[in-house]
Write an enzyme that holds these catalytic residues in place. Structure first.
Site, mmCIF file in Angstrom:
data_model
loop_
_atom_site.group_PDB
_atom_site.id
_atom_site.type_symbol
_atom_site.label_atom_id
_atom_site.label_comp_id
_atom_site.label_asym_id
_atom_site.label_seq_id
_atom_site.Cartn_x
_atom_site.Cartn_y
_atom_site.Cartn_z
ATOM 1 N N LYS A 229 1.683 2.336 -5.016
ATOM 2 C CA LYS A 229 2.244 1.826 -6.273
ATOM 3 C C LYS A 229 1.387 2.202 -7.463
ATOM 4 O O LYS A 229 1.892 2.465 -8.537
ATOM 5 C CB LYS A 229 2.342 0.287 -6.217
ATOM 6 N N GLN B 65 2.060 -6.429 -3.278
ATOM 7 C CA GLN B 65 2.529 -6.476 -1.884
ATOM 8 C C GLN B 65 3.911 -5.805 -1.778
ATOM 9 O O GLN B 65 4.143 -4.849 -2.500
ATOM 10 C CB GLN B 65 2.553 -7.921 -1.341
ATOM 11 N N GLY C 53 -4.337 -4.679 -4.434
ATOM 12 C CA GLY C 53 -5.342 -3.697 -4.849
ATOM 13 C C GLY C 53 -4.653 -2.445 -5.316
ATOM 14 O O GLY C 53 -3.920 -1.827 -4.551
ATOM 15 N N HIS C 54 -4.818 -2.110 -6.571
ATOM 16 C CA HIS C 54 -4.233 -0.880 -7.096
ATOM 17 C C HIS C 54 -5.360 0.057 -7.514
ATOM 18 O O HIS C 54 -6.233 -0.341 -8.270
ATOM 19 C CB HIS C 54 -3.350 -1.171 -8.317
ATOM 20 N N ASP D 52 0.817 -1.219 0.000
ATOM 21 C CA ASP D 52 0.000 0.000 0.000
ATOM 22 C C ASP D 52 0.847 1.264 0.000
ATOM 23 O O ASP D 52 0.466 2.276 0.580
ATOM 24 C CB ASP D 52 -0.958 0.018 1.217
HETATM 25 P P1 IMP Z 1 -2.528 -12.950 2.160
HETATM 26 O O1 IMP Z 1 -1.655 -12.406 1.065
HETATM 27 O O2 IMP Z 1 -4.006 -12.743 1.877
HETATM 28 O O3 IMP Z 1 -2.217 -14.362 2.527
HETATM 29 O O4 IMP Z 1 -2.249 -12.084 3.489
HETATM 30 C C1 IMP Z 1 -1.006 -12.193 4.190
HETATM 31 C C2 IMP Z 1 -0.581 -10.836 4.725
HETATM 32 O O5 IMP Z 1 -0.247 -9.978 3.639
HETATM 33 C C3 IMP Z 1 -1.663 -10.097 5.512
HETATM 34 O O6 IMP Z 1 -1.030 -9.350 6.541
HETATM 35 C C4 IMP Z 1 -2.260 -9.149 4.500
HETATM 36 O O7 IMP Z 1 -2.849 -8.018 5.121
HETATM 37 C C5 IMP Z 1 -1.026 -8.768 3.725
HETATM 38 N N1 IMP Z 1 -1.314 -8.344 2.338
HETATM 39 C C6 IMP Z 1 -1.637 -9.118 1.285
HETATM 40 N N2 IMP Z 1 -1.805 -8.379 0.182
HETATM 41 C C7 IMP Z 1 -1.569 -7.105 0.528
HETATM 42 C C8 IMP Z 1 -1.547 -5.861 -0.192
HETATM 43 O O8 IMP Z 1 -1.769 -5.795 -1.417
HETATM 44 N N3 IMP Z 1 -1.250 -4.750 0.537
HETATM 45 C C9 IMP Z 1 -0.949 -4.803 1.865
HETATM 46 N N4 IMP Z 1 -0.945 -5.939 2.576
HETATM 47 C C10 IMP Z 1 -1.251 -7.079 1.917
#
Ligand code: IMP
Length: 429
Positions: free
Chosen positions: A16, A223, A40-41, A13
């Site tokens: 990007k 991420q 999420g973009h 977040d």
């Molecule tokens: P998962 O990717 O759904 O398995 O989540 C694992 C961890 O990564 C959690 O703490 C989520 O909040 C974090 N996470 C996954 N995708 C994003 C993203 O696009 N932005 C910020 N945090 C993310």
């Protein structure tokens, strides 16, 4: 000319979307190489706001989008996203979007397992997005995943579903969650197949041709490095490698194709989900950062945790992520703070560290060591040149460069596309 790879340098977040959009307008092809619809973009173009999760951002700029083999694809979510952005006027056809036929699929049972396991963890939960990302990557590594190419072979698909269900239904039943029926899954996948398969191909071939033709390729990471499965704050991480080198393995090109690596970092720091966050603020300053930075998750709407810029962690991200230059975003959120702090290391039970050790107990005990700087009274919002920045804001950026051992090559001063100060064009050699 070189290719460019963009990755997050904190916990995601970092803003990007805006940087990717700006670079996408100058690229020929935009490639997603890891993650899934946990990303999420948000892209604001004219009076339209596009919220993309799986689709490469370049589609908004009419560029060819490629979803690489390193991405985990929920076919229903992808088709929904295509439908949604098509209604907003974007053109998403097999001419504008290609999907790696060896990419892993996320099925409804993955999201079910993700949620059931999180519920079972109670207050030890990771705080996943609940989209089934982890379980899908587990199946890939466990060599039982269903892949895009399997949709074209109903018999192999049927046999693979038997193996997959044996594994998942055992786990789901153990967790007290409803189990899945083979025929329903098979029917739903076979119904999605004709919609998805026209997009599928060995994308490495197309990328190799594009490389030979000298096309500019932008690799769009999701991420961030501190959520990397190896290098992040494990186990509070996502289930893929988020570092720049994954752009190569996640799309089927050699390491040289990754090109220049731009890391995106906020001028402060946020995190969603659980896990260590040494510079986190639990006070009024943290609340103010969240309010001024509109810190709510794009995918889950969750409130983000906020804190000071952690230069020790970003330095670590620069090294392991292969970052050549940083894009610093949301500097304007710091406008008017009388005093700013930067994390420069960690005190763990009396021992000083310049990096965050990997042990869970050490990470939980890490106390940030701060350097304090004077803030600035003027505004940086909307600045498009160094000359428009207050002197103290320039000092802040320069200090960050020193501490993270990487140049700030791009500065973003508002969500508007043109409110950007560019020090170095990443596409030029
Ligand atoms: P998962 O990717 O759904 O398995 O989540 C694992 C961890 O990564 C959690 O703490 C989520 O909040 C974090 N996470 C996954 N995708 C994003 C993203 O696009 N932005 C910020 N945090 C993310």
């Amino acid at each position: 000319m070189t290719n460019v790879t963009i990755i997050g340098a904190q916990w995601g977040d970092e803003g990007k979307g805006k940087v990717v959009d700006w670079l996408a307008s100058r690229a020929d092809i935009v490639v997603r190489f890891q993650g899934g619809h946990n990303a999420g973009h948000t892209l604001v173009v004219g009076d339209q706001t596009y919220k993309l999760s799986l689709l490469p951002s370049g589609l908004v700029r009419g560029k060819l989008g490629i979803i690489g083999n390193g991405v985990v694809i929920d076919p229903a979510a992808l088709l929904n996203e295509i439908e949604r952005v098509t209604a907003q006027g974007l053109v998403v056809t097999p001419e504008t979007l290609r999907i790696a036929d060896n990419a892993t699929l996320i099925l409804p049972l993955h999201a079910a397992l993700d949620s059931a396991r999180e519920a079972a963890r109670g207050d030890k939960r990771i705080g996943t997005t609940g989209r089934g990302i982890g379980p899908a990557y587990e199946d890939k590594i466990g060599r039982r995943a269903i892949r895009v190419c399997d949709l074209a072979e109903p018999e192999s698909l049927s046999a693979k579903l038997d193996e997959l269900l044996l594994h998942h239904n055992t786990l789901l039943a153990g967790l007290g969650a409803p189990i899945f029926k083979k025929q329903e899954l098979l029917d739903s996948l076979l119904a999605l197949a004709p919609k998805l398969l026209p997009f599928a191909e060995p994308v490495w071939e197309r990328l190799a041709t594009a490389r030979r033709a000298g096309d500019r390729i932008l690799f769009e990471g999701a991420q961030a490095v501190m959520l990397d499965i190896d290098h992040g704050t494990y186990p509070f991480v996502t289930s893929s490698n988020t570092v720049a080198s994954t752009a190569a393995s996640g799309s089927g090109v050699g390491p040289a194709a990754v090109g220049r690596v731009l890391g995106i970092a906020k001028a402060y720091c946020t995190r969603v989900g659980s896990g260590p966050f040494p510079t986190e603020l639990h006070d009024e300053t943290g609340r103010l950062l969240g309010e001024r930075g509109h810190e709510f998750g794009t995918v889950t709407g969750r409130k983000r945790r906020c804190g000071w810029f952690d230069a020790a962690l970003v330095r670590q991200a620069v090294k392991v992520g292969g970052i050549d230059g940083l894009a610093l975003t949301k500097l304007d959120v710091l406008d008017g703070f009388p005093e700013l702090k930067i994390g420069v290391g960690f005190n763990i039970k009396g021992n000083m560290y310049r990096h965050l050790p990997y042990g869970a107990a050490a990470q939980a005990a890490a106390e940030p060591i701060f350097e304090t700087m004077e803030g600035w009274l003027g505004s940086t919002r909307g600045a498009r040149s160094w000359a428009e920045l207050p002197a103290q804001a320039i000092k802040y950026v320069r200090r960050i460069e020193e501490l993270v051992e990487a140049p700030v090559t791009l500065l973003s001063t508002s969500p508007e596309r043109d409110d950007t100060i560019l020090m170095q064009d990443p596409f030029t050699d």
